[in-house]
Write an enzyme that holds these catalytic residues in place. Structure first.
Site, mmCIF file in Angstrom:
data_model
loop_
_atom_site.group_PDB
_atom_site.id
_atom_site.type_symbol
_atom_site.label_atom_id
_atom_site.label_comp_id
_atom_site.label_asym_id
_atom_site.label_seq_id
_atom_site.Cartn_x
_atom_site.Cartn_y
_atom_site.Cartn_z
ATOM 1 N N GLY A 14 0.785 -1.245 0.000
ATOM 2 C CA GLY A 14 0.000 0.000 0.000
ATOM 3 C C GLY A 14 0.809 1.282 0.000
ATOM 4 O O GLY A 14 0.296 2.339 0.361
ATOM 5 N N SER A 15 2.080 1.213 -0.451
ATOM 6 C CA SER A 15 2.863 2.465 -0.426
ATOM 7 C C SER A 15 2.336 3.475 -1.447
ATOM 8 O O SER A 15 2.393 4.693 -1.215
ATOM 9 C CB SER A 15 4.353 2.193 -0.640
ATOM 10 O OG SER A 15 4.617 1.779 -1.950
ATOM 11 N N ASN A 16 1.819 3.015 -2.571
ATOM 12 C CA ASN A 16 1.225 3.963 -3.528
ATOM 13 C C ASN A 16 -0.069 4.545 -2.977
ATOM 14 O O ASN A 16 -0.355 5.729 -3.178
ATOM 15 C CB ASN A 16 0.983 3.282 -4.881
ATOM 16 C CG ASN A 16 2.235 3.256 -5.726
ATOM 17 O OD1 ASN A 16 2.677 4.276 -6.246
ATOM 18 N ND2 ASN A 16 2.833 2.073 -5.832
ATOM 19 N N LYS A 63 -15.997 -14.845 -10.011
ATOM 20 C CA LYS A 63 -15.416 -13.505 -10.176
ATOM 21 C C LYS A 63 -16.502 -12.442 -10.333
ATOM 22 O O LYS A 63 -16.374 -11.323 -9.840
ATOM 23 C CB LYS A 63 -14.517 -13.532 -11.418
ATOM 24 C CG LYS A 63 -13.692 -12.297 -11.624
ATOM 25 C CD LYS A 63 -12.652 -12.576 -12.706
ATOM 26 C CE LYS A 63 -11.807 -11.367 -12.974
ATOM 27 N NZ LYS A 63 -10.681 -11.656 -13.863
ATOM 28 N N MET A 88 -3.652 -7.185 -7.225
ATOM 29 C CA MET A 88 -3.054 -8.299 -7.956
ATOM 30 C C MET A 88 -4.084 -9.164 -8.690
ATOM 31 O O MET A 88 -3.922 -10.379 -8.780
ATOM 32 C CB MET A 88 -2.228 -9.166 -6.992
ATOM 33 C CG MET A 88 -1.089 -8.421 -6.327
ATOM 34 S SD MET A 88 0.025 -7.656 -7.521
ATOM 35 C CE MET A 88 0.856 -9.121 -8.142
ATOM 36 N N ARG A 89 -5.129 -8.535 -9.204
ATOM 37 C CA ARG A 89 -6.130 -9.296 -9.956
ATOM 38 C C ARG A 89 -6.462 -8.585 -11.250
ATOM 39 O O ARG A 89 -6.482 -7.360 -11.288
ATOM 40 C CB ARG A 89 -7.422 -9.443 -9.149
ATOM 41 C CG ARG A 89 -7.231 -10.331 -7.969
ATOM 42 C CD ARG A 89 -8.507 -10.548 -7.204
ATOM 43 N NE ARG A 89 -8.163 -11.278 -6.003
ATOM 44 C CZ ARG A 89 -7.975 -12.597 -5.954
ATOM 45 N NH1 ARG A 89 -8.161 -13.324 -7.038
ATOM 46 N NH2 ARG A 89 -7.612 -13.184 -4.836
ATOM 47 N N LEU A 91 -9.113 -7.395 -13.712
ATOM 48 C CA LEU A 91 -10.541 -7.088 -13.655
ATOM 49 C C LEU A 91 -11.202 -7.527 -14.960
ATOM 50 O O LEU A 91 -10.606 -7.432 -16.039
ATOM 51 C CB LEU A 91 -10.730 -5.589 -13.425
ATOM 52 C CG LEU A 91 -10.212 -5.124 -12.052
ATOM 53 C CD1 LEU A 91 -10.008 -3.616 -12.024
ATOM 54 C CD2 LEU A 91 -11.171 -5.568 -10.954
ATOM 55 N N ASN A 105 -4.086 2.639 -13.322
ATOM 56 C CA ASN A 105 -3.190 1.644 -12.731
ATOM 57 C C ASN A 105 -1.760 2.187 -12.787
ATOM 58 O O ASN A 105 -1.445 3.021 -13.632
ATOM 59 C CB ASN A 105 -3.264 0.344 -13.533
ATOM 60 C CG ASN A 105 -2.393 -0.760 -12.957
ATOM 61 O OD1 ASN A 105 -2.329 -0.940 -11.731
ATOM 62 N ND2 ASN A 105 -1.704 -1.487 -13.820
ATOM 63 N N HIS A 107 2.185 0.725 -13.102
ATOM 64 C CA HIS A 107 2.932 -0.494 -13.424
ATOM 65 C C HIS A 107 4.427 -0.188 -13.375
ATOM 66 O O HIS A 107 4.859 0.832 -13.906
ATOM 67 C CB HIS A 107 2.527 -0.993 -14.822
ATOM 68 C CG HIS A 107 3.216 -2.266 -15.189
ATOM 69 N ND1 HIS A 107 2.832 -3.480 -14.656
ATOM 70 C CD2 HIS A 107 4.286 -2.513 -15.975
ATOM 71 C CE1 HIS A 107 3.638 -4.425 -15.122
ATOM 72 N NE2 HIS A 107 4.527 -3.865 -15.923
#
Ligand code: GRF
Length: 200
Positions: A14-16, A63, A88-89, A91, A105, A107
């Site tokens: 959770g640093s971002n 899902k 980590m999924r 969508l 997002n 990356h």
């Protein structure tokens, strides 16, 4: 000025998420959603008094139902932008379409190089001299959506995936909050694959 309502989805450290909470004045994180009860990001939500919800994928038979629950939470907070921060999924296309161009997002590579998992190791194995990070809008592909911002870092001869990751992470913490600020100020215009940044 009304602040942009942001929902953050995370799976881990959770640093971002923390950088977004601390650095974006024009937006407010309304809710953190994590997909596992062990996510460290929960501690950050507690520290900053941000509501959080654990939507444990294991508790849903498929899902679609898992994503329906996430959608309901985001809608209940009237979220206007979803920031994936180490979520980590993948969508589903239906979820992405429902929130079209309202999902960002980050990356840890210079896309389109090295999408998917272990981007820093992919960069080292390939032998590139520079790498970095990319903030992009999310489309139905994996790390393929229109690019908003990128930052570059050198790759050093003695780098490990960990040393490269930490150099990249420092840049992530700058460009992700900045991209969200630009969105909050209505300055991002998507034109096909390109994102144009309007002056104020
Ligand atoms: C970051 O490297 C980000 O680029 C990637 O996942 C990692 C999340 O780190 N998508 P953190 O949980 O924000 O610290």
């Amino acid at each position: 000025m009304n602040k942009l309502k942001v929902g953050v989805l995370a799976s881990g450290r959770g640093s971002n998420f923390k950088a977004i909470v601390q650095k974006v004045d024009s937006a407010e994180v309304k809710v953190l959603i994590v997909d596992n009860p062990g996510a460290k990001a929960i501690e950050i939500a507690k520290e900053f008094n941000i509501p959080y919800e654990v939507v444990d994928r294991k508790k849903f038979s498929n899902k679609l139902n898992f994503e329906k629950e996430i959608t309901n939470i985001l809608d209940s907070y009237k979220v206007e932008l979803i920031a994936l921060a180490g979520f980590m999924r993948i969508l589903s296309p239906g979820f992405v379409e429902h929130f079209k161009w309202k999902i960002m997002n980050i990356h840890p590579s210079l896309l389109p190089s090295f999408p998917g998992l272990n981007a820093q190791k992919q960069a080292l194995d390939y032998g590139v001299r520079v790498s970095g990070c990319t903030v992009h809008f999310v489309d139905a592909g994996t790390d393929t959506g229109p690019i908003i911002l990128q930052a570059v870092v050198p790759v050093l001869d003695d780098d490990s995936p960990e040393t490269l990751a930490s150099r990249i992470l420092k840049e992530e913490h700058k460009i992700y909050p900045f991209a969200i600020s630009l969105f909050a100020q209505n300055r991002l215009v998507i034109d096909g694959r390109k994102v144009k940044i309007k002056d104020i």
